[in-house]
Design an enzyme around this catalytic site. Structure first.
Site, mmCIF file in Angstrom:
data_model
loop_
_atom_site.group_PDB
_atom_site.id
_atom_site.type_symbol
_atom_site.label_atom_id
_atom_site.label_comp_id
_atom_site.label_asym_id
_atom_site.label_seq_id
_atom_site.Cartn_x
_atom_site.Cartn_y
_atom_site.Cartn_z
ATOM 1 N N LYS A 1 -65.493 11.250 44.938
ATOM 2 C CA LYS A 1 -64.032 11.164 44.880
ATOM 3 C C LYS A 1 -63.614 10.846 43.448
ATOM 4 O O LYS A 1 -63.769 9.723 42.986
ATOM 5 C CB LYS A 1 -63.467 10.103 45.825
ATOM 6 C CG LYS A 1 -61.960 10.334 46.027
ATOM 7 C CD LYS A 1 -61.128 9.078 46.134
ATOM 8 C CE LYS A 1 -60.746 8.427 44.851
ATOM 9 N NZ LYS A 1 -59.715 9.096 44.050
ATOM 10 N N GLY B 1 -64.824 1.779 37.552
ATOM 11 C CA GLY B 1 -63.384 1.538 37.463
ATOM 12 C C GLY B 1 -63.109 0.073 37.191
ATOM 13 O O GLY B 1 -63.899 -0.603 36.526
ATOM 14 N N SER B 2 -62.015 -0.413 37.755
ATOM 15 C CA SER B 2 -61.582 -1.774 37.427
ATOM 16 C C SER B 2 -62.422 -2.830 38.164
ATOM 17 O O SER B 2 -62.959 -2.570 39.246
ATOM 18 C CB SER B 2 -60.112 -1.942 37.813
ATOM 19 O OG SER B 2 -59.948 -1.738 39.198
ATOM 20 N N THR B 3 -62.496 -4.008 37.605
ATOM 21 C CA THR B 3 -63.213 -5.124 38.229
ATOM 22 C C THR B 3 -62.532 -5.491 39.552
ATOM 23 O O THR B 3 -63.195 -5.828 40.531
ATOM 24 C CB THR B 3 -63.275 -6.319 37.248
ATOM 25 O OG1 THR B 3 -64.047 -5.901 36.113
ATOM 26 C CG2 THR B 3 -63.937 -7.538 37.872
ATOM 27 N N VAL C 1 -60.947 -3.492 41.757
ATOM 28 C CA VAL C 1 -61.364 -2.601 42.849
ATOM 29 C C VAL C 1 -62.868 -2.755 43.113
ATOM 30 O O VAL C 1 -63.311 -2.682 44.263
ATOM 31 C CB VAL C 1 -60.966 -1.129 42.567
ATOM 32 C CG1 VAL C 1 -61.493 -0.214 43.664
ATOM 33 C CG2 VAL C 1 -59.446 -0.993 42.463
ATOM 34 N N GLY C 2 -63.649 -3.028 42.066
ATOM 35 C CA GLY C 2 -65.086 -3.282 42.252
ATOM 36 C C GLY C 2 -65.306 -4.414 43.246
ATOM 37 O O GLY C 2 -66.150 -4.356 44.141
ATOM 38 N N GLU D 1 -69.855 -0.107 37.778
ATOM 39 C CA GLU D 1 -69.620 -0.176 36.331
ATOM 40 C C GLU D 1 -68.142 -0.478 36.143
ATOM 41 O O GLU D 1 -67.276 0.342 36.441
ATOM 42 C CB GLU D 1 -70.014 1.124 35.639
ATOM 43 C CG GLU D 1 -69.567 1.050 34.206
ATOM 44 C CD GLU D 1 -70.468 1.706 33.190
ATOM 45 O OE1 GLU D 1 -71.602 2.047 33.540
ATOM 46 O OE2 GLU D 1 -70.007 1.860 32.058
ATOM 47 N N CYS E 1 -64.508 2.013 28.656
ATOM 48 C CA CYS E 1 -65.050 0.732 29.134
ATOM 49 C C CYS E 1 -65.837 0.012 28.036
ATOM 50 O O CYS E 1 -65.873 -1.207 28.010
ATOM 51 C CB CYS E 1 -65.880 0.926 30.384
ATOM 52 S SG CYS E 1 -67.140 2.172 30.224
ATOM 53 N N GLU F 1 -58.881 -7.095 29.652
ATOM 54 C CA GLU F 1 -59.202 -5.740 29.205
ATOM 55 C C GLU F 1 -57.889 -4.966 29.170
ATOM 56 O O GLU F 1 -57.260 -4.754 30.202
ATOM 57 C CB GLU F 1 -60.172 -5.076 30.180
ATOM 58 C CG GLU F 1 -60.535 -3.670 29.744
ATOM 59 C CD GLU F 1 -61.409 -2.932 30.742
ATOM 60 O OE1 GLU F 1 -61.118 -2.971 31.946
ATOM 61 O OE2 GLU F 1 -62.395 -2.307 30.305
HETATM 62 P P1 NAP Z 1 -59.234 1.793 39.495
HETATM 63 O O1 NAP Z 1 -58.019 1.594 40.292
HETATM 64 O O2 NAP Z 1 -60.341 0.847 39.634
HETATM 65 O O3 NAP Z 1 -59.728 3.293 39.800
HETATM 66 C C1 NAP Z 1 -61.046 3.774 39.631
HETATM 67 C C2 NAP Z 1 -61.396 4.701 40.775
HETATM 68 O O4 NAP Z 1 -61.355 3.992 42.007
HETATM 69 C C3 NAP Z 1 -60.436 5.868 40.963
HETATM 70 O O5 NAP Z 1 -61.131 6.993 41.449
HETATM 71 C C4 NAP Z 1 -59.491 5.340 42.024
HETATM 72 O O6 NAP Z 1 -58.824 6.372 42.704
HETATM 73 C C5 NAP Z 1 -60.454 4.618 42.920
HETATM 74 N N1 NAP Z 1 -59.862 3.581 43.764
HETATM 75 C C6 NAP Z 1 -58.621 3.022 43.704
HETATM 76 N N2 NAP Z 1 -58.474 2.102 44.679
HETATM 77 C C7 NAP Z 1 -59.635 2.055 45.367
HETATM 78 C C8 NAP Z 1 -60.107 1.288 46.468
HETATM 79 N N3 NAP Z 1 -59.352 0.386 47.076
HETATM 80 N N4 NAP Z 1 -61.369 1.482 46.906
HETATM 81 C C9 NAP Z 1 -62.170 2.379 46.311
HETATM 82 N N5 NAP Z 1 -61.772 3.156 45.264
HETATM 83 C C10 NAP Z 1 -60.522 2.994 44.789
HETATM 84 O O7 NAP Z 1 -58.875 1.873 37.996
HETATM 85 P P2 NAP Z 1 -57.514 2.447 37.419
HETATM 86 O O8 NAP Z 1 -56.354 1.922 38.165
HETATM 87 O O9 NAP Z 1 -57.636 3.905 37.339
HETATM 88 O O10 NAP Z 1 -57.533 1.797 35.994
HETATM 89 C C11 NAP Z 1 -57.160 0.442 35.869
HETATM 90 C C12 NAP Z 1 -58.169 -0.333 35.082
HETATM 91 O O11 NAP Z 1 -59.504 -0.036 35.473
HETATM 92 C C13 NAP Z 1 -58.150 -0.021 33.614
HETATM 93 O O12 NAP Z 1 -57.122 -0.668 32.962
HETATM 94 C C14 NAP Z 1 -59.520 -0.516 33.225
HETATM 95 O O13 NAP Z 1 -59.507 -1.889 33.094
HETATM 96 C C15 NAP Z 1 -60.391 -0.177 34.384
HETATM 97 N N6 NAP Z 1 -61.175 1.057 34.210
HETATM 98 C C16 NAP Z 1 -62.481 0.942 33.824
HETATM 99 C C17 NAP Z 1 -63.234 2.087 33.652
HETATM 100 C C18 NAP Z 1 -64.669 2.055 33.261
HETATM 101 O O14 NAP Z 1 -65.172 3.054 32.776
HETATM 102 N N7 NAP Z 1 -65.391 0.961 33.464
HETATM 103 C C19 NAP Z 1 -62.650 3.330 33.846
HETATM 104 C C20 NAP Z 1 -61.310 3.403 34.249
HETATM 105 C C21 NAP Z 1 -60.598 2.248 34.447
HETATM 106 P P3 NAP Z 1 -57.322 6.803 42.252
HETATM 107 O O15 NAP Z 1 -57.307 6.761 40.764
HETATM 108 O O16 NAP Z 1 -57.200 8.170 42.793
HETATM 109 O O17 NAP Z 1 -56.418 5.806 42.857
#
Ligand code: NAP
Ligand code: MG
Length: 499
Positions: free
Chosen positions: A186, A239-241, A243-244, A262, A296, A394
């Site tokens: 996804k 993604g974000s900590t 959601v992790g 990650e 990241c 971050e």
């Molecule tokens: P995010 O909400 O954590 O999204 C990352 C992924 O998880 C996307 O595919 C997202 O889908 C999905 N997702 C969202 N809610 C979820 C849930 N409840 N359960 C499982 N998966 C879910 O991150 P973001 O909102 O795009 O970005 C926000 C912050 O995340 C950034 O400011 C940054 O701090 C961090 N980030 C870190 C990395 C990294 O490489 N470590 C990359 C991106 C972002 P949708 O986008 O379709 O909602």
């Protein structure tokens, strides 16, 4: 400006994508429309999948796994498919880069570089597929023999972010395939196109149906459903900590699926007075501005030795001012648009907080007008205090916070003063100092007198709240396997019960 006449532009009409399950394309009942962050026009339409689609995709991945159409192929046969994919990606680099730029906003030249890295990931994983093996023990006594098999973990769910949609996918997917697993992917809803384009490429390369399935749509619905799914054996989440953390909860409350995480970072770059200050300043400006800081491993905290701090911060700000921000299709552009409206707001809010918290704005801090699109100038705050929000959070934007130190101890303490531990960099000509810093700062990846270098041979991942597990390299294949220990006795049994 060069290259303006012949440069690419956004398509006249948005391109429609289906979603991909069991080797077949399906149409979405509802569609999500993506507007290019740099052109402000509709460029793609992707399916808003449902939880039921997740069930069907997981079912297909389960069937393919259990049938053994992939897992039971030899490592050599799996390697052939991975190498063929690499070769097709080489042919289709321009096309993939084009859609990546339209959805993400990054410069075209950079997107092409990321696809070259993706190709290297497939080639590295192909080698790993052939070398992956278990272990044997002939030290268990005369008649007892031990074997440790390395088995693929099963069905993997892969959730990827929008900052490097194709590259992050390819730092995981080929290694998951090398292990013999099947998967449901996804991508982030805003950047799904290139993950979908890869489906046809993998099919053309000979990947059996059901091994690679892609569902598109909202993270809070589909991502959450994947984290909770009882038939997904492992979830790899980037993604974000925040959601992790919710993925950990979902796993705990469902089938205890293994997690690869990650997450975020607040990565330090330590600059000693004895380093080549011009090289270091270039690395600092690059480290925080590359991919508009939506990275990241972005080095967002400068930790500089007091004796050179004024001069060094000035040097960095001069370099940041020269970074060319603008249309990603212009070959001269170094950083493009901010990918989402939400992220744009987050970054501008942090810049406002930095000012109100009393940090000194040395450069940037404003939006850049480039006709269409949202752009933010590389920004440097000095005199940042460790308890300010810009020091701790971050930001995920081109915003650098500068701190000063007088002793090595202080530099290490400042570097470790965060909940994260993803990456770090140190600049000095003194090898003993560099080595002692690398051993004492908590980070999964370290760069000495360099930044963001290296290839898919070495593992990627974080310490502390930056995540769990490792991607890429041999470790990245082993991550998606589990060990099975087998004991074989070649002697008659010594009876427990008297006859
Ligand atoms: P995010 O909400 O954590 O999204 C990352 C992924 O998880 C996307 O595919 C997202 O889908 C999905 N997702 C969202 N809610 C979820 C849930 N409840 N359960 C499982 N998966 C879910 O991150 P973001 O909102 O795009 O970005 C926000 C912050 O995340 C950034 O400011 C940054 O701090 C961090 N980030 C870190 C990395 C990294 O490489 N470590 C990359 C991106 C972002 P949708 O986008 O379709 O909602
Ligand atoms: Mg989100």
């Amino acid at each position: 400006m060069t290259g303006v006449k012949n440069r690419l532009s956004a398509p006249a009409k948005p391109r429609d994508f289906g979603f991909f399950i069991d080797g077949t394309w399906h149409h979405g009942r509802e569609m999500y429309e993506r507007f290019s962050p740099s052109h402000e026009q509709s460029v793609t339409r992707t399916a808003c999948c449902t939880k039921q689609d997740i069930d069907v995709a997981v079912g297909a991945a389960r069937k393919a796994f259990d049938k053994g159409s992939w897992a039971q192929q030899s490592g050599a046969d799996r390697a052939d498919v991975l190498l063929q994919t690499a070769s097709l990606l080489r042919e289709r680099t321009e096309e993939i880069a084009y859609w990546e730029v339209l959805e993400n906003g990054k410069p075209l030249t950079q997107a092409k570089g990321e696809i070259a890295h993706a190709i290297a990931c497939f080639e590295t994983a192909a080698g790993a597929a052939r070398l992956l093996h278990g272990n044997t023990f002939n030290n268990l006594g005369r008649s007892l023999f031990g074997m440790v098999l390395r088995e693929p973990i099963g069905v993997v769910g892969l959730i990827t972010p929008w900052n490097f949609p194709f590259m992050i996918l390819c730092e995981r997917l080929p290694f998951i395939l090398a292990s013999g697993c099947t998967m449901v992917v996804k991508p982030a809803e805003v950047t799904s196109a290139t993950t979908l384009l890869l489906a046809d490429i993998l099919t053309d390369a000979g990947l059996p149906r059901g091994v690679y399935n892609v569902v598109t749509g909202s993270g809070s619905v589909l991502g959450q459903a994947m984290a909770e799914h009882a038939d997904i054996d492992m979830l790899s989440f980037t993604g974000s900590t925040k959601v992790g953390r919710s993925c950990i909860k979902a796993s705990a409350e469902s089938n205890l699926k293994k997690l690869g995480l990650e997450l975020g970072g607040k990565n330090p770059i330590i600059v000693f007075a004895d380093s080549n200050l011009d090289d270091a300043a270039d690395a600092v400006a690059f480290g925080v501005s590359f991919n508009t800081g939506q990275c990241c491993v972005s080095t967002s905290r400068l930790i500089v030795e007091q004796s050179v701090a004024d001069e060094f911060e000035h040097r960095v700000s001069e370099k940041m001012r020269k970074i060319r921000v603008g249309n990603p299709f212009d070959p001269e552009t170094q950083i493009g648009a901010i990918t989402t409206d939400a992220q744009n707001k987050t970054i501008l809010d942090y810049i406002a907080k930095g000012k109100s918290e009393g940090a000194v704005l040395l450069c940037g801090g404003q939006v850049v007008a480039c006709g269409k699109g949202r752009y933010i100038a590389p920004t440097l705050f000095t005199h940042v205090k460790p308890d300010m929000e810009i020091a701790r959070d971050e930001i995920f934007g081109p915003v650098l916070s500068s701190f000063r130190f007088e002793t090595v101890e202080q530099a290490i303490d400042l570097a470790n003063d965060t909940v994260y531990g993803l990456a770090a960099s140190v600049w000095t000509q003194d090898i003993t100092k560099a080595f002692s810093v690398t051993r004492r700062v908590k980070a999964g990846r370290f760069w000495v007198n360099t930044i963001m270098s290296g290839g898919p041979e070495t593992p990627i991942g974080g310490f502390r709240q930056s995540g769990w597990g490792r991607e890429a390299g041999l470790a990245g294949v082993e991550e998606y396997t589990q060990l099975k220990t087998i004991h074989i006795d070649t002697d008659r049994r010594k009876h427990w019960i008297a006859s």
